[in-house]
Design a protein around this motif. Structure first.
Motif, PDB file in Angstrom:
ATOM      1  N   ILE A   1      -1.526  14.995 -14.124  1.00  0.00           N
ATOM      2  CA  ILE A   1      -2.469  13.873 -14.032  1.00  0.00           C
ATOM      3  C   ILE A   1      -2.096  12.956 -12.875  1.00  0.00           C
ATOM      4  O   ILE A   1      -2.954  12.538 -12.081  1.00  0.00           O
ATOM      5  N   VAL A   2      -0.808  12.633 -12.765  1.00  0.00           N
ATOM      6  CA  VAL A   2      -0.357  11.761 -11.676  1.00  0.00           C
ATOM      7  C   VAL A   2      -0.555  12.442 -10.327  1.00  0.00           C
ATOM      8  O   VAL A   2      -0.942  11.802  -9.341  1.00  0.00           O
ATOM      9  N   ARG A   3      -0.288  13.731 -10.260  1.00  0.00           N
ATOM     10  CA  ARG A   3      -0.481  14.468  -9.000  1.00  0.00           C
ATOM     11  C   ARG A   3      -1.947  14.403  -8.563  1.00  0.00           C
ATOM     12  O   ARG A   3      -2.249  14.180  -7.383  1.00  0.00           O
ATOM     13  N   ALA A   4      -2.866  14.587  -9.510  1.00  0.00           N
ATOM     14  CA  ALA A   4      -4.286  14.500  -9.170  1.00  0.00           C
ATOM     15  C   ALA A   4      -4.648  13.095  -8.698  1.00  0.00           C
ATOM     16  O   ALA A   4      -5.448  12.928  -7.769  1.00  0.00           O
ATOM     17  N   GLY A   5      -4.065  12.075  -9.332  1.00  0.00           N
ATOM     18  CA  GLY A   5      -4.347  10.706  -8.911  1.00  0.00           C
ATOM     19  C   GLY A   5      -3.818  10.414  -7.520  1.00  0.00           C
ATOM     20  O   GLY A   5      -4.487   9.754  -6.714  1.00  0.00           O
ATOM     21  N   ILE A   6      -2.610  10.890  -7.216  1.00  0.00           N
ATOM     22  CA  ILE A   6      -2.036  10.667  -5.889  1.00  0.00           C
ATOM     23  C   ILE A   6      -2.865  11.365  -4.819  1.00  0.00           C
ATOM     24  O   ILE A   6      -3.140  10.810  -3.748  1.00  0.00           O
ATOM     25  N   GLN A   7      -3.288  12.578  -5.092  1.00  0.00           N
ATOM     26  CA  GLN A   7      -4.067  13.322  -4.108  1.00  0.00           C
ATOM     27  C   GLN A   7      -5.480  12.760  -3.930  1.00  0.00           C
ATOM     28  O   GLN A   7      -6.150  13.089  -2.947  1.00  0.00           O
ATOM     29  N   SER A   8      -5.931  11.927  -4.874  1.00  0.00           N
ATOM     30  CA  SER A   8      -7.257  11.318  -4.721  1.00  0.00           C
ATOM     31  C   SER A   8      -7.261  10.178  -3.708  1.00  0.00           C
ATOM     32  O   SER A   8      -8.325   9.764  -3.248  1.00  0.00           O
ATOM     33  N   VAL A   9      -6.082   9.659  -3.364  1.00  0.00           N
ATOM     34  CA  VAL A   9      -5.975   8.578  -2.380  1.00  0.00           C
ATOM     35  C   VAL A   9      -6.046   9.184  -0.981  1.00  0.00           C
ATOM     36  O   VAL A   9      -5.370  10.173  -0.687  1.00  0.00           O
ATOM     37  N   ASP A  10      -6.867   8.588  -0.143  1.00  0.00           N
ATOM     38  CA  ASP A  10      -7.040   9.107   1.214  1.00  0.00           C
ATOM     39  C   ASP A  10      -5.715   9.112   1.975  1.00  0.00           C
ATOM     40  O   ASP A  10      -4.918   8.172   1.868  1.00  0.00           O
ATOM     41  N   GLU A  11      -5.470  10.171   2.737  1.00  0.00           N
ATOM     42  CA  GLU A  11      -4.219  10.289   3.484  1.00  0.00           C
ATOM     43  C   GLU A  11      -4.090   9.220   4.560  1.00  0.00           C
ATOM     44  O   GLU A  11      -2.986   8.911   5.010  1.00  0.00           O
ATOM     45  N   GLY A  12      -5.217   8.667   4.980  1.00  0.00           N
ATOM     46  CA  GLY A  12      -5.151   7.600   5.969  1.00  0.00           C
ATOM     47  C   GLY A  12      -4.396   6.386   5.475  1.00  0.00           C
ATOM     48  O   GLY A  12      -3.810   5.641   6.282  1.00  0.00           O
ATOM     49  N   GLN A  13      -4.399   6.159   4.155  1.00  0.00           N
ATOM     50  CA  GLN A  13      -3.640   5.045   3.600  1.00  0.00           C
ATOM     51  C   GLN A  13      -2.144   5.235   3.843  1.00  0.00           C
ATOM     52  O   GLN A  13      -1.435   4.299   4.222  1.00  0.00           O
ATOM     53  N   THR A  14      -1.663   6.456   3.640  1.00  0.00           N
ATOM     54  CA  THR A  14      -0.249   6.748   3.870  1.00  0.00           C
ATOM     55  C   THR A  14       0.095   6.660   5.353  1.00  0.00           C
ATOM     56  O   THR A  14       1.141   6.113   5.733  1.00  0.00           O
ATOM     57  N   GLU A  15      -0.781   7.204   6.185  1.00  0.00           N
ATOM     58  CA  GLU A  15      -0.530   7.160   7.624  1.00  0.00           C
ATOM     59  C   GLU A  15      -0.497   5.724   8.141  1.00  0.00           C
ATOM     60  O   GLU A  15       0.340   5.368   8.979  1.00  0.00           O
ATOM     61  N   ALA A  16      -1.404   4.894   7.649  1.00  0.00           N
ATOM     62  CA  ALA A  16      -1.415   3.494   8.066  1.00  0.00           C
ATOM     63  C   ALA A  16      -0.153   2.766   7.606  1.00  0.00           C
ATOM     64  O   ALA A  16       0.400   1.936   8.343  1.00  0.00           O
ATOM     65  N   SER A  17       0.322   3.086   6.408  1.00  0.00           N
ATOM     66  CA  SER A  17       1.545   2.457   5.899  1.00  0.00           C
ATOM     67  C   SER A  17       2.750   2.863   6.736  1.00  0.00           C
ATOM     68  O   SER A  17       3.612   2.030   7.056  1.00  0.00           O
ATOM     69  N   HIS A  18       2.830   4.131   7.087  1.00  0.00           N
ATOM     70  CA  HIS A  18       3.938   4.581   7.925  1.00  0.00           C
ATOM     71  C   HIS A  18       3.859   3.957   9.318  1.00  0.00           C
ATOM     72  O   HIS A  18       4.892   3.662   9.935  1.00  0.00           O
ATOM     73  N   ALA A  19       2.641   3.760   9.812  1.00  0.00           N
ATOM     74  CA  ALA A  19       2.492   3.134  11.124  1.00  0.00           C
ATOM     75  C   ALA A  19       2.975   1.689  11.106  1.00  0.00           C
ATOM     76  O   ALA A  19       3.410   1.161  12.128  1.00  0.00           O
ATOM     77  N   LEU A  20       2.900   1.034   9.938  1.00  0.00           N
ATOM     78  CA  LEU A  20       3.383  -0.337   9.800  1.00  0.00           C
ATOM     79  C   LEU A  20       4.885  -0.404   9.544  1.00  0.00           C
ATOM     80  O   LEU A  20       5.429  -1.498   9.383  1.00  0.00           O
ATOM     81  N   GLY A  21       5.528   0.765   9.488  1.00  0.00           N
ATOM     82  CA  GLY A  21       6.968   0.800   9.306  1.00  0.00           C
ATOM     83  C   GLY A  21       7.434   0.898   7.869  1.00  0.00           C
ATOM     84  O   GLY A  21       8.633   0.754   7.598  1.00  0.00           O
ATOM     85  N   MET A  22       6.544   1.147   6.938  1.00  0.00           N
ATOM     86  CA  MET A  22       6.922   1.269   5.530  1.00  0.00           C
ATOM     87  C   MET A  22       7.518   2.636   5.275  1.00  0.00           C
ATOM     88  O   MET A  22       7.054   3.644   5.824  1.00  0.00           O
ATOM     89  N   SER A  23       8.538   2.673   4.423  1.00  0.00           N
ATOM     90  CA  SER A  23       9.171   3.944   4.071  1.00  0.00           C
ATOM     91  C   SER A  23       8.271   4.726   3.116  1.00  0.00           C
ATOM     92  O   SER A  23       7.302   4.196   2.571  1.00  0.00           O
ATOM     93  N   SER A  24       8.624   5.994   2.906  1.00  0.00           N
ATOM     94  CA  SER A  24       7.807   6.842   2.029  1.00  0.00           C
ATOM     95  C   SER A  24       7.829   6.350   0.594  1.00  0.00           C
ATOM     96  O   SER A  24       6.797   6.337  -0.086  1.00  0.00           O
ATOM     97  N   SER A  25       9.008   5.947   0.111  1.00  0.00           N
ATOM     98  CA  SER A  25       9.101   5.460  -1.267  1.00  0.00           C
ATOM     99  C   SER A  25       8.336   4.149  -1.443  1.00  0.00           C
ATOM    100  O   SER A  25       7.650   3.941  -2.444  1.00  0.00           O
TER     101      SER A  25
END
Length: 316
Positions: free
Chosen positions: A179-203
């Motif tokens: 269930i959690v895996r499906a929820g995580i994959q429902s979030v657009d990957e651009g959100q993660t890319e934007a966070s990494h561009a701002l210097g945020m770690s993966s965790s």
């Protein structure tokens, strides 16, 4: 020369001096709804079948007075609290394991991904009743639990409560991981890319960006899982844990009111699932705020709206 047929409207005399009165308020149109005879017929049939079911139970050999007498019996109430306790704790374990193994499975590390897949494969592929029996009879394989810093007899470690907690919690963790895996994959990957561009770690990205947005997808099936867990907890009666069903069975075996006590347990299960179903509805409504411009009316708001509509003049 002007043509004799060329006349302007002003040259024409009025045909009638009477003043035509125009209604300032047109007559209100009365909308007559279409009659759906099929709905009435199906409703009557369903009510007749329901009445037949109630009549059958009323004529059966069931002592309803006994059911009422044991609803709030201290042993039943204690068993109900044990059911609630084991369900809540197992769900907490399932949530933590679900998040951990979902992240592991989505990880680019092949080892953690394989371990997470193996965990989910085993606990989803075997019945929870079999898992409970495996934990309950673990002393047949490991008579002594020796962790170096802790040593004890396995039969003393694997109490009915621990067996129930491990059996339900680990099994729930496998389902929550998907269930959690499906929820995580429902979030657009651009959100993660934007966070990494701002210097945020993966965790940090997972905790602050991805998981809060994934909750809208995670919450509804999680509520269903918890309600299902409340009912599945009745299986722990087989490993000697005195929850609601086992308390009812113990009373039924001594008072010879077997069916009456099963009905008592059913009433409590219905009460618990109903309460948590209402809670699930409002939790889902809370996390749906970011995806809907206007939240749907709650049942109480619908009732108030219908009452105000009927009491206002002309339905305005």
């Amino acid at each position: 020369m002007t043509d004799k047929f060329d006349k302007t409207p002003a040259d024409e005399p009025p045909k009638d001096s009477a003043v035509v009165k125009v209604a300032s308020h047109p007559e209100q149109i009365k909308a007559i709804p279409v009659r759906h005879w099929g709905r009435w017929i199906s409703g009557v049939v369903v009510l007749a079948l329901l009445a037949l079911l109630v009549y059958s139970f009323s004529q059966g050999d069931v002592n309803w007075g006994t059911v009422g007498d044991f609803i709030f019996d201290p042993r039943i109430v204690t068993g109900m609290w044990h059911t609630l306790l084991i369900s809540v704790l197992s769900m907490l374990i399932g949530l933590v394991l679900g998040v951990v193994f979902a992240v592991m499975r989505l990880s680019k590390n092949p080892v953690t991904g394989a371990v997470a897949w193996l965990y989910i494969w085993f606990f989803r592929g075997t019945p929870v009743f079999v898992q409970l029996l495996l934990w309950f009879n673990l002393a047949l394989i490991f008579p002594v639990l020796n962790l170096g810093f802790y040593k004890d007899e396995m039969v003393d470690v694997m109490t009915p409560f621990v067996v129930a907690l491990l059996g339900l919690g680990l099994n729930e963790g496998a389902y929550m991981a998907e269930i959690v895996r499906a929820g995580i994959q429902s979030v657009d990957e651009g959100q993660t890319e934007a966070s990494h561009a701002l210097g945020m770690s993966s965790s940090r990205t997972m905790r602050r960006i991805v998981l809060p947005q994934a909750m809208r997808v995670i919450v509804p099936p999680t509520g269903n899982e918890f309600i299902n867990l409340l009912k599945t907890s009745s299986l722990v009666s087989a490993v000697q844990y005195t929850e609601l069903l086992r308390a009812a069975q113990n009373i039924g075996s001594t008072s010879f009111a077997v069916m009456e006590m099963l009905l008592v347990a059913s009433v409590w299960y219905l009460a618990l699932t109903s309460v948590f179903s209402v809670g699930q509805y409002y939790v889902e409504r809370y996390y749906a705020r970011g995806s809907l411009r206007q939240l749907p009316l709650t049942p109480w708001q619908k009732i108030k709206k219908n009452l105000s509509f009927r009491s206002s003049p002309r339905g305005v």
